[in-house]
Design a protein around this motif. Structure first.
Motif, PDB file in Angstrom:
ATOM      1  N   LEU A 206       1.045  -1.028  -0.218  1.00 18.14           N
ATOM      2  CA  LEU A 206      -0.111  -0.307   0.142  1.00 18.14           C
ATOM      3  C   LEU A 206       0.733   1.153   0.001  1.00 18.14           C
ATOM      4  CD1 LEU A 206      -3.119  -1.077   2.888  1.00 18.14           C
ATOM      5  CD2 LEU A 206      -3.280   0.076   0.520  1.00 18.14           C
ATOM      6  N   SER A 207       0.435   2.299  -0.314  1.00 12.96           N
ATOM      7  CA  SER A 207       1.593   3.583  -0.971  1.00 12.96           C
ATOM      8  C   SER A 207       1.396   4.017   0.850  1.00 12.96           C
ATOM      9  CB  SER A 207       0.387   3.920  -1.739  1.00 12.96           C
ATOM     10  OG  SER A 207       0.083   4.644  -1.705  1.00 12.96           O
ATOM     11  N   GLU A 208      -0.324   3.942   1.002  1.00  9.03           N
ATOM     12  CA  GLU A 208      -0.043   4.608   2.157  1.00  9.03           C
ATOM     13  C   GLU A 208      -0.936   4.585   3.542  1.00  9.03           C
ATOM     14  OE1 GLU A 208      -0.104   7.999   3.475  1.00  9.03           O
ATOM     15  OE2 GLU A 208       0.879   9.099   1.944  1.00  9.03           O
ATOM     16  N   ASN A 209      -0.516   3.925   4.601  1.00  9.89           N
ATOM     17  CA  ASN A 209      -1.291   3.395   5.862  1.00  9.89           C
ATOM     18  C   ASN A 209      -1.818   3.656   6.504  1.00  9.89           C
ATOM     19  OD1 ASN A 209       0.589   1.098   4.653  1.00  9.89           O
ATOM     20  ND2 ASN A 209      -0.222  -0.196   5.653  1.00  9.89           N
ATOM     21  N   LYS A 210      -1.873   4.699   7.001  1.00  7.78           N
ATOM     22  CA  LYS A 210      -2.856   6.323   6.838  1.00  7.78           C
ATOM     23  C   LYS A 210      -2.995   7.143   5.946  1.00  7.78           C
ATOM     24  CE  LYS A 210      -0.050   6.185  12.148  1.00  7.78           C
ATOM     25  NZ  LYS A 210       0.502   6.763  12.824  1.00  7.78           N
ATOM     26  N   LEU A 211      -4.598   7.025   6.636  1.00  7.25           N
ATOM     27  CA  LEU A 211      -5.639   7.370   6.026  1.00  7.25           C
ATOM     28  C   LEU A 211      -6.492   8.313   6.334  1.00  7.25           C
ATOM     29  CD1 LEU A 211      -6.665   4.810   3.096  1.00  7.25           C
ATOM     30  CD2 LEU A 211      -4.516   6.631   2.925  1.00  7.25           C
ATOM     31  N   TYR A 212      -7.100   9.591   5.779  1.00  7.92           N
ATOM     32  CA  TYR A 212      -7.762   9.917   5.950  1.00  7.92           C
ATOM     33  C   TYR A 212      -9.140   9.639   5.468  1.00  7.92           C
ATOM     34  CZ  TYR A 212      -5.133  13.444   8.438  1.00  7.92           C
ATOM     35  OH  TYR A 212      -3.761  14.060   9.671  1.00  7.92           O
ATOM     36  N   LEU A 213     -10.434  10.085   5.956  1.00  6.03           N
ATOM     37  CA  LEU A 213     -11.924   9.482   5.647  1.00  6.03           C
ATOM     38  C   LEU A 213     -11.626   9.569   3.604  1.00  6.03           C
ATOM     39  CD1 LEU A 213     -14.624   7.829   6.059  1.00  6.03           C
ATOM     40  CD2 LEU A 213     -15.846   9.822   6.770  1.00  6.03           C
ATOM     41  N   ASN A 214     -12.547   9.320   3.236  1.00  5.62           N
ATOM     42  CA  ASN A 214     -11.911   9.971   1.631  1.00  5.62           C
ATOM     43  C   ASN A 214     -10.865   9.907   1.024  1.00  5.62           C
ATOM     44  OD1 ASN A 214     -15.592   9.106   1.888  1.00  5.62           O
ATOM     45  ND2 ASN A 214     -15.313  11.647   2.577  1.00  5.62           N
ATOM     46  N   GLN A 215      -9.717   9.925   1.444  1.00  4.48           N
ATOM     47  CA  GLN A 215      -8.490   9.863   0.811  1.00  4.48           C
ATOM     48  C   GLN A 215      -8.553   8.443   0.029  1.00  4.48           C
ATOM     49  OE1 GLN A 215      -5.116  10.271   3.631  1.00  4.48           O
ATOM     50  NE2 GLN A 215      -3.844  10.466   1.578  1.00  4.48           N
ATOM     51  N   ALA A 216      -7.453   8.950  -0.783  1.00  2.00           N
ATOM     52  CA  ALA A 216      -7.302   7.366  -1.828  1.00  2.00           C
ATOM     53  C   ALA A 216      -5.643   7.124  -1.357  1.00  2.00           C
ATOM     54  CB  ALA A 216      -7.171   7.642  -3.086  1.00  2.00           C
ATOM     55  N   THR A 217      -5.460   5.989  -1.596  1.00  2.00           N
ATOM     56  CA  THR A 217      -4.500   4.965  -1.603  1.00  2.00           C
ATOM     57  C   THR A 217      -4.026   4.315  -2.672  1.00  2.00           C
ATOM     58  OG1 THR A 217      -2.520   3.657   0.211  1.00  2.00           O
ATOM     59  CG2 THR A 217      -5.188   3.646   0.424  1.00  2.00           C
ATOM     60  N   ARG A 218      -2.868   3.389  -2.981  1.00  2.00           N
ATOM     61  CA  ARG A 218      -2.651   2.600  -4.430  1.00  2.00           C
ATOM     62  C   ARG A 218      -2.480   1.610  -3.343  1.00  2.00           C
ATOM     63  NH1 ARG A 218       1.671   3.104  -8.712  1.00  2.00           N
ATOM     64  NH2 ARG A 218       3.271   4.124  -7.697  1.00  2.00           N
ATOM     65  N   LEU A 219      -2.846   0.646  -3.889  1.00  2.00           N
ATOM     66  CA  LEU A 219      -2.667  -1.250  -3.337  1.00  2.00           C
ATOM     67  C   LEU A 219      -2.183  -1.789  -5.086  1.00  2.00           C
ATOM     68  CD1 LEU A 219      -2.934  -3.417  -1.842  1.00  2.00           C
ATOM     69  CD2 LEU A 219      -5.292  -3.908  -3.029  1.00  2.00           C
ATOM     70  N   ILE A 220      -0.668  -2.105  -4.935  1.00  2.07           N
ATOM     71  CA  ILE A 220      -0.233  -2.411  -5.639  1.00  2.07           C
ATOM     72  C   ILE A 220       0.010  -4.673  -5.120  1.00  2.07           C
ATOM     73  CG2 ILE A 220       1.880  -3.366  -7.301  1.00  2.07           C
ATOM     74  CD1 ILE A 220       2.402  -0.001  -6.920  1.00  2.07           C
ATOM     75  N   MET A 221      -0.490  -5.229  -5.969  1.00  9.50           N
ATOM     76  CA  MET A 221      -0.426  -7.053  -5.526  1.00  9.50           C
ATOM     77  C   MET A 221      -0.307  -7.297  -6.983  1.00  9.50           C
ATOM     78  SD  MET A 221      -4.588  -7.087  -4.889  1.00  9.50           S
ATOM     79  CE  MET A 221      -4.975  -8.920  -5.067  1.00  9.50           C
TER      80      MET A 221
END
Lengths: 371, 315
Positions: A27-42
């Motif tokens: 995951l690009s970020e593990n700490k987020l704010y509500l509705n914030q986007a983070t990138r998942l690479i599998m």
């Protein structure tokens, strides 16, 4: 016999043995704010015997995240197959969340693929063994924002005219641009007393980027009123990711002034419903056009009939011009052998048998027949 | 008019109302031993007229309905094996008759048409190794549907040339049609008797041959034929572009024969240009080959012939 059967069983088990694979999930970020986007690479990397194997991944529902697929790629690094998914995750719940990803591993063999291609043994579906991949759940912390929007936004409004005649429209354009969960923006509704508000559907021009949606959202309005009115201010709140705080964006209230010399509503309605008392020259011109078309058609029809009449006249003139019985015979033969049969018979006897005939009588009879 | 001719016409008129031009044309063909092609849409009494004429003349009559699957042997005949006698026997076809009606000739394919037209020319049939002379008089009356209709094979120009005349049959007048309808509804069946013997027919032919034709009239006929080949020489510039091939020498021969019969039918003992004018279209219309320009402009051979008759001065 038993030995042979045992070796066959072992062989088939070894053929279907699951190939070795390895999942790398980030995951690009593990700490987020509500509705914030983070990138998942599998990324799944198979060993070389897994070249025919595949992965089936369906994003989990009710996981607290909205999955948006950025890309899905398959390629070989040497003889090793690599399958890579990239998702953008928008956090829709707050708290310490555990994201469990369960891709399905699909194992098959070369002979199973051959069977389906050549239709051996009436095989219709590819023979596949499925197994859930075991991936360690991801821990993500989501902070609340108390806003519907998260990101970095700008608001801009544009009004074309602030002084209009009664029932003349004034236009307003509201433009929101920036980056974040722009897909959550909802259409704006204005309710103004005694003012007709016309609105287009919002126009969006978004692009999905690794940090969320990026682009512009535009809604256009037209306001029509008979008296002065005011377009109220419009506000949206969002959580700014740069300053890490809630922010408010607003448009200014706009006062629209109606000119005194404006057109009255009654006049507008009368103009539509009641026929004009003035002479409509355009309609008269249409009638003239129709009349002339009819007249030209009539003349054309007369002209087309004219050749028939002239043909008759020509024949009549030829008959009149004939001075001898032979000439008259020739003319009548050329004109119509059936119509002048009697006259032809008489003239024939006169010409070739020297019988006496009343030339002028025959001529007159022929002209009478022609008429 | 000759008494025998009147008798024949009266007998035919018992079953055929109107169509005088067709009856005259058929009689001319009969008297000149020329084959006749009759063209017209179905239902215009073409077959009835030919049938009635054959009965009135006391001639052997046979009819062949031409179809797309007809074979030459169906008309000419064939060698058939007789198991009792252990030998091949000749089975004569319908062509062995005096008056052959080839109904709807343009429905049969080219090989059947050419087989028949060969017999028309030679008046002889060869089956196997044996040849048979056809019993005189032998003449063919062929009917054809207009070529615009579906499923027909247009007769080639060379074969059309073998027909002495082409009669185009039109509709009856209203009065004639009323009389036809009345006769049919009253179911009156008339019996046609043979009013002419074979010997009398031969006498009629001789009388036709003896009809006088002046040298000037003969030259006039040749001028008419020549005008179809060299229209410019006769000031026929307006039709020159419409004629691809003029009339063949057969046309001259047939006009020479037919005009005498025409004069005879009109009760005369001499030929005049009027007789030619009456018959020339029937003799020439299927032998003039028009250009594409004429077809495109809807010009018919009859119109071209009218112009030619108008342009050549009568003697």
């Amino acid at each position: 016999m038993k030995k042979i059967l045992g070796s066959l069983l072992l062989l088939s088990l070894s053929l279907w043995a699951e190939s070795v694979y390895h999942w790398d999930v980030r995951l690009s970020e593990n700490k987020l704010y509500l509705n914030q986007a983070t990138r998942l690479i599998m990324q799944c990397t198979f060993e070389k015997e897994g070249k025919h194997d595949d992965v089936e991944f369906v994003p989990p529902a009710d996981s607290g995240f909205d999955f948006k697929l950025l890309s899905e790629k398959r390629h070989f690094e040497g003889e090793r197959q690599v399958i890579r998914y990239e998702y953008l995750l928008f956090a829709s719940k707050t708290g310490d969340l555990s994201l469990k990803l369960e891709p399905i591993m699909l194992f098959t063999t070369q002979s199973a693929i051959d069977n389906i291609i050549i239709g051996r043994d009436n095989v219709n579906d590819l023979e596949v063994q499925k197994a859930k991949a075991e991936i360690k759940p991801l821990s993500i912390q989501v902070e609340p924002t108390h806003t519907q929007l998260t990101g970095q936004l700008k608001l801009k409004e544009e009004n074309d005219i602030q002084s209009v005649s009664a029932y003349e429209p004034t236009h307003l354009e509201i433009r929101i641009s920036g980056e974040g969960n722009l897909q959550a923006l909802k259409p704006i509704v204005f309710n103004i007393k005694d003012v007709q508000v016309f609105s287009d559907e919002p126009e969006t021009d978004f692009v999905l980027t690794p940090t969320g949606y990026k682009g512009e959202w535009v809604q256009r309005f037209a306001f029509v009123g008979k008296d002065d009115f005011s377009i109220p201010s419009y506000s949206i709140s969002y959580f700014d990711l740069l300053s890490k705080q809630k922010k408010m964006l607003s448009t200014q209230a706009i006062k629209i002034k109606i000119k005194k010399d404006g057109i009255k509503r009654e006049i507008l309605i009368d103009k539509v419903n009641s026929p004009s008392s003035k002479i409509d020259f355009a309609s008269y011109l249409n009638y003239v056009y129709y009349f002339l078309t009819f007249l030209s058609g009539f003349i054309l029809a007369k002209l087309l009939r004219f050749p028939v009449r002239t043909e008759k006249i020509k024949k009549g003139e030829k008959i009149k011009k004939a001075k001898t019985t032979k000439e008259l015979l020739e003319v009548l033969m050329a004109c119509d052998k059936v119509l002048f049969r009697e006259e032809i018979d008489l003239l024939e006897r006169a010409v070739y048998k020297n019988e006496s005939v009343n030339f002028s009588h025959i001529k007159g009879k022929a002209l009478k027949n022609l008429a | 008019m000759n008494e025998k001719i009147v008798k024949i016409k009266n007998e035919v008129a018992k079953v055929v109302i109107g169509q005088e031009k067709m009856i005259d044309g058929l009689l001319i063909g009969l008297l000149c031993e020329g084959h006749i092609l009759i063209e017209g849409i179905p239902g215009l009494a073409k077959t009835t007229t030919v049938n009635a004429l054959s009965q009135a003349l006391g001639l052997k009559f046979k009819r062949v309905q031409f179809t797309p699957d007809l074979l030459p042997s169906d008309i000419l005949g064939a060698e058939i094996y007789d198991p009792h006698q252990n030998e091949f026997k000749i089975k004569q076809g319908p062509v062995f008759t005096n008056l052959l009606l080839a109904d709807e000739i343009n429905r049969a394919p080219a090989k059947v048409q050419s087989a028949l037209l060969e017999v028309m020319q030679e008046k002889q049939v060869t089956i196997g190794e044996e040849s048979f002379k056809l019993e005189p008089p032998f003449f063919v009356m062929a009917t054809q549907n207009p070529v615009e209709q579906e499923g027909v094979y247009q007769l080639p120009e060379a074969q059309l040339d073998r027909f002495m005349m082409k009669l185009v049959v039109g509709y009856n007048t209203k009065e004639e049609e009323l009389e036809i309808a009345r006769r049919i509804s009253n179911k009156k069946s008339e019996t046609i008797s043979a009013v002419v013997t074979h010997a009398e027919l031969e006498t009629l032919k001789r009388e036709v041959a003896s009809v006088h034709m002046d040298e000037e009239v003969e030259k006039y006929m040749i001028e008419l034929v020549s005008a179809t080949r060299n229209p410019h020489e006769y000031g026929l510039e307006e039709v020159a572009d419409y004629i691809q091939f003029g009339a063949s020498p057969r046309v001259s021969i047939d006009i020479f024969k037919a005009v005498k019969a025409m004069a005879f039918l009109r009760g005369k003992d001499y030929v005049s240009p009027v007789d030619i004018a009456y018959i020339i279209k029937e003799i020439m219309r299927h032998r003039l080959i028009l250009t594409y320009e004429a077809e495109a402009e809807g010009i018919t051979t009859d119109q071209v012939i009218d112009k030619i008759v108008e342009a050549v001065a009568i003697p």
